[in-house]
Design a protein around this motif. Structure first.
Motif, PDB file in Angstrom:
ATOM      1  N   GLU A  68       6.422  -2.065 -10.716  1.00  0.00           N
ATOM      2  CA  GLU A  68       5.530  -1.816 -12.109  1.00  0.00           C
ATOM      3  C   GLU A  68       4.720  -3.018 -12.666  1.00  0.00           C
ATOM      4  O   GLU A  68       3.714  -2.716 -13.439  1.00  0.00           O
ATOM      5  CB  GLU A  68       6.767  -1.780 -13.199  1.00  0.00           C
ATOM      6  N   ALA A  71       0.880  -2.641 -12.242  1.00  0.00           N
ATOM      7  CA  ALA A  71      -0.018  -1.661 -13.418  1.00  0.00           C
ATOM      8  C   ALA A  71      -0.474  -2.766 -14.447  1.00  0.00           C
ATOM      9  O   ALA A  71      -1.097  -2.412 -15.267  1.00  0.00           O
ATOM     10  CB  ALA A  71       0.716  -0.671 -14.084  1.00  0.00           C
ATOM     11  N   PRO A  88       1.011   0.048 -18.984  1.00  0.00           N
ATOM     12  CA  PRO A  88       1.133   1.203 -19.862  1.00  0.00           C
ATOM     13  C   PRO A  88       2.596   1.340 -20.670  1.00  0.00           C
ATOM     14  O   PRO A  88       2.590   2.119 -21.549  1.00  0.00           O
ATOM     15  CB  PRO A  88       1.260   2.139 -18.327  1.00  0.00           C
ATOM     16  N   ASN A 208       0.911   2.429  -6.657  1.00  0.00           N
ATOM     17  CA  ASN A 208      -0.172   3.058  -7.461  1.00  0.00           C
ATOM     18  C   ASN A 208      -0.440   2.110  -8.513  1.00  0.00           C
ATOM     19  O   ASN A 208       0.376   1.891  -9.462  1.00  0.00           O
ATOM     20  CB  ASN A 208       0.026   4.481  -8.130  1.00  0.00           C
ATOM     21  N   GLU A 210      -2.341   2.243 -11.118  1.00  0.00           N
ATOM     22  CA  GLU A 210      -2.393   2.723 -12.528  1.00  0.00           C
ATOM     23  C   GLU A 210      -1.000   3.081 -13.260  1.00  0.00           C
ATOM     24  O   GLU A 210      -0.937   2.998 -14.166  1.00  0.00           O
ATOM     25  CB  GLU A 210      -3.049   4.009 -12.299  1.00  0.00           C
ATOM     26  N   THR A 211      -0.003   3.404 -12.127  1.00  0.00           N
ATOM     27  CA  THR A 211       1.422   3.950 -12.786  1.00  0.00           C
ATOM     28  C   THR A 211       2.327   2.926 -12.554  1.00  0.00           C
ATOM     29  O   THR A 211       3.354   2.818 -13.335  1.00  0.00           O
ATOM     30  CB  THR A 211       1.762   5.227 -12.200  1.00  0.00           C
ATOM     31  N   LYS A 213       4.187   2.833  -9.859  1.00  0.00           N
ATOM     32  CA  LYS A 213       5.052   3.695  -8.998  1.00  0.00           C
ATOM     33  C   LYS A 213       4.671   3.665  -7.750  1.00  0.00           C
ATOM     34  O   LYS A 213       3.472   3.896  -7.421  1.00  0.00           O
ATOM     35  CB  LYS A 213       5.116   5.081  -9.525  1.00  0.00           C
ATOM     36  N   ASP A 215       3.619   5.283  -4.102  1.00  0.00           N
ATOM     37  CA  ASP A 215       3.316   6.877  -3.827  1.00  0.00           C
ATOM     38  C   ASP A 215       2.917   6.907  -2.501  1.00  0.00           C
ATOM     39  O   ASP A 215       2.602   8.236  -2.155  1.00  0.00           O
ATOM     40  CB  ASP A 215       2.410   7.582  -5.148  1.00  0.00           C
TER      41      ASP A 215
END
Length: 252
Positions: A68, A71, A88, A208, A210-211, A213, A215
């Motif tokens: 995390e 991000a 986020p 990723n 952006e998230t 997570k 992927d």
């Protein structure tokens, strides 16, 4: 052979946030200004409370252990006296990184996005004469958009540049051509650099940005397609100077 500098990126706190720049002044024998100036040590760090020089990445909070973190975005303020961080799942925070209050606030802010199964984040540390980079040498990381696009086509997705935590992104060259430049000099804007070695990647690139997570099996794909886990190259700044987005990139 010529290309273009498209992106300049620094990471003020190791593994905790990236920041895009329009320009930067490179200094001979130094990293990109304020890149990995700080890092967050964890409770199992081998140096105790204060690092005495360069220490291996295993001593610090990192995206490979806490996905995390990938991000987080950062913005240096007041000439580096303050840092703004966003995520986020977390409220925006602004800290003075060289203060005990700033360190404590950051540790508290990180707690919900750092795995409880890992040694807890302990404190924000820095050594002005030694960047908190993955390798002890004062390198600048140069990455190629052509290679990123070629790699993304194999994976069937557009790979964000922020998976790879580079400093200078260039375009206009052939995919993977940068691996043929070892020992060669390269000029970017008014700066001159020497390409030193490939950058071997870790599991953080699977995440990723952006998230936060995982992927994509980037490492497995690199191994299967190319027989290695390298992406990007390290370079030493030989002659300092200003670099700006859009600058010409030349190999003599």
């Amino acid at each position: 052979m010529t290309g273009q500098l498209t992106d300049i990126i620094r990471h003020p706190i190791k593994s905790i946030g990236w920041e895009e720049l329009a320009s930067a002044v490179l200094t001979a024998g130094a990293v990109l200004p304020f890149d990995r100036r700080w890092a967050v040590s964890h409770e199992a760090a081998e140096f105790g409370t204060v690092p005495t020089g360069w220490h291996a990445k295993r001593n610090f909070v990192r995206g490979v252990a806490g996905p995390e973190l990938m991000a987080v975005r950062a913005c240096l303020l007041e000439g580096g006296n303050r840092i703004r961080l966003t995520h986020p799942r977390r409220p925006e925070i602004e800290i003075a990184p060289d203060t005990s209050e700033g360190s404590a606030a950051l540790i508290e802010w990180l707690a919900p996005v750092w795995p409880q199964t890992r040694p807890a984040a302990a404190q924000l540390v820095s050594r002005p004469e030694q960047a908190m980079t993955d390798v002890p040498d004062p390198f600048v990381a140069i990455l190629s958009h052509a290679s990123r696009r070629a790699f993304g086509q194999r994976l069937g997705k557009d790979l964000s540049i922020h998976r790879f935590r580079g400093n200078l992104w260039i375009d206009g060259f052939a995919p993977w051509e940068e691996f043929d430049w070892m020992g060669r000099e390269i000029r970017i804007g008014s700066a001159r650099l020497r390409i030193e070695e490939p950058i071997t990647r870790c599991n953080a690139t699977k995440v990723n940005p952006e998230t936060g997570k995982p992927d994509t099996d980037t490492l497995g794909a690199l191994e299967a397609a190319y027989g290695h886990r390298n992406f990007g190259v390290y370079a030493t700044v030989l002659d300092g100077g200003e670099v700006q987005r859009g600058d010409r990139v030349e190999l003599p």
